[in-house]
Write a protein that holds these residues in place. Structure first.
Motif, PDB file in Angstrom:
ATOM      1  N   ARG A  91     -11.486  -5.141   0.082  1.00 49.84           N
ATOM      2  CA  ARG A  91     -10.378  -4.269  -0.311  1.00 49.84           C
ATOM      3  C   ARG A  91      -9.106  -5.055  -0.636  1.00 49.84           C
ATOM      4  N   ASP A  92      -8.877  -6.184   0.055  1.00 49.67           N
ATOM      5  CA  ASP A  92      -7.654  -6.954  -0.171  1.00 49.67           C
ATOM      6  C   ASP A  92      -7.684  -7.750  -1.470  1.00 49.67           C
ATOM      7  N   TRP A 147       0.843  -1.187   0.000  1.00 54.89           N
ATOM      8  CA  TRP A 147       0.000   0.000   0.000  1.00 54.89           C
ATOM      9  C   TRP A 147       0.883   1.243   0.000  1.00 54.89           C
TER      10      TRP A 147
END
Length: 417
Positions: free
Chosen positions: A173-174, A4
């Motif tokens: 989200r992952d 990220w």
């Protein structure tokens, strides 16, 4: 390796409900007033399916999507040509020697609309697809290995992403895990379960609402218990004898606390829960058998909403996944596609009118229209041509008269044509 572009800071929350960083969720709100949410029913897939609205939504969507004809095509210069062979049999008849196509796809979609994800393994012999096998989502783990997605089944067998058909309800989200509609709608389902439990317990108790005894109360805890026991025995005796009358001591009065039997059915609240569950699946309430606000006009509009904004979207998601996994990203000639005409199979009049319009306006050959109903082609060969009704002609002409003159004059009309 950083996944990220930002660092994650440690989140600190206060236990005070006045802290704005603490969400005022149902659990926190109830705890603040001393009510323990642990007394509410626990929502699991099995318990959620005991709610009729959830069961209806899952079975309706899974069966509708499994009912759509699914065909293999080969791209040609002008359009797509339907192909036969092993792949067509696998997709539209039987993916393997144990499952029918309808059974496989219904199981697949039922996993999507309950646990939130479905998997199927593609069996190949070299580059040829010879079978498709459903996988239990509870036994399948999705993980990244060297930046590539890998599916581990049963904790022992790894499958590359290229060999697994994967359709999530909504990715997290992952990009590895997914949201379940049962979890997303847990509060609405929990309330429906609680109302079902309350209603069953209410009527199992004879439909007698909670009562309070008013009047000169006896002194001392033992005397209070005896008075309460006398009233309970009187109510039980009346209920067992099917008698609506039971005696109470003079000077006392029983007052209702809670719902009366009519309100105990909670009709309006339970109808609202159907609408809440329909929102979770984005399904029109009429397909969950809720016609409380149904009219002829809006039911027809809900039918269009179902096809345009729900069935077509899930069908597209399945088609794209099949095309990617069966043929590869570089393929541009072979593809699979649903026929949404399958949803009209129960509407005979509408289906006949649509096919007649297609034939009369040059959109369908008669043989193509007959093939949609599995009827044989015209043996004369005239069904393999496009037709157009001849009733339309430019204003100021007499097309019919010209054609008649031409027929009577050996093919030449009055104008010498």
């Amino acid at each position: 390796m950083r996944l990220w572009p930002f660092s994650r800071s440690t989140e600190t929350r206060s236990a005070s409900i006045e802290n704005p960083t603490v969400p005022v969720s149902a659990a926190n709100f109830l705890s603040f007033f001393g009510v323990q949410s642990g007394n509410l029913p626990v929502v699991t897939i099995d318990s959620a399916l005991t709610v009729p609205a959830v069961s209806a939504a899952v079975t309706f969507l899974a069966s509708s999507l499994a009912n759509l004809p699914l065909h293999a095509y080969r791209a040609t210069k002008d359009s797509g040509e339907r192909t036969g062979g092993t792949l067509q049999r696998i997709l539209n008849e039987a993916p393997n020697d144990e499952w029918s196509s309808f059974g496989w796809r219904k199981y697949f979609w039922s996993q999507v609309f309950t646990g939130g994800r479905a998997f199927s393994w593609i069996e190949r012999a070299g580059n040829t697809v010879i079978g498709i096998w459903p996988m239990d989502p509870a036994s399948t783990q999705v993980k990244l290995v060297n930046g590539r997605r890998v599916y581990t089944f049963g904790g022992v067998k790894d499958y590359p992403a290229a060999d697994v058909i994967d359709v999530p309800f909504l990715l997290k989200r992952d990009q590895l895990s997914s949201y379940s509609p049962i979890v997303m709608g847990a509060k609405a389902i929990q309330l429906a379960l609680a109302m079902n439990d309350y209603g069953s317990n209410f009527f199992a108790g004879g439909g007698v609402p909670p009562l309070s005894l008013t009047g000169p109360l006896p002194t001392g805890p033992d005397a209070m218990k005896r008075a309460q026991g006398d009233i309970m025995r009187s109510i039980s005796t009346a209920r067992e004898s099917d008698s609506p009358i039971f005696p109470i001591p003079p000077g006392y009065e029983l007052k209702q606390v809670g719902f009366d039997p009519d309100k105990g059915q909670m009709t309006e609240a339970r109808l609202f829960q159907i609408q809440e569950i329909a929102r979770v699946y984005n399904i029109p309430p009429v397909f969950l058998q809720d016609l409380s606000r149904g009219t002829f006009a809006n039911v027809e509009q809900q039918d269009l909403h179902l096809i345009k904004h729900l069935i077509a979207q899930w069908a597209k998601a399945f088609e794209d996944e099949l095309n990617l996994k069966l043929f590869g990203a570089a393929n541009n000639r072979r593809y699979v596609e649903h026929s949404l005409d399958g949803l009209m199979r129960g509407d005979f009049l509408g289906r006949m009118q649509a096919m007649a319009m297609g034939v009369q306006n040059g959109l369908l050959m008669p043989d193509e229209a007959r093939a949609l109903d599995n009827r044989p082609a015209d043996p004369s060969g005239n069904g393999a041509r496009l037709y157009m009704q001849g009733a339309m002609a430019p204003l100021g002409t007499n097309t019919y008269g010209d054609q008649t003159d031409a027929a009577n004059n050996g093919g030449v009309d009055d104008a010498g044509n």
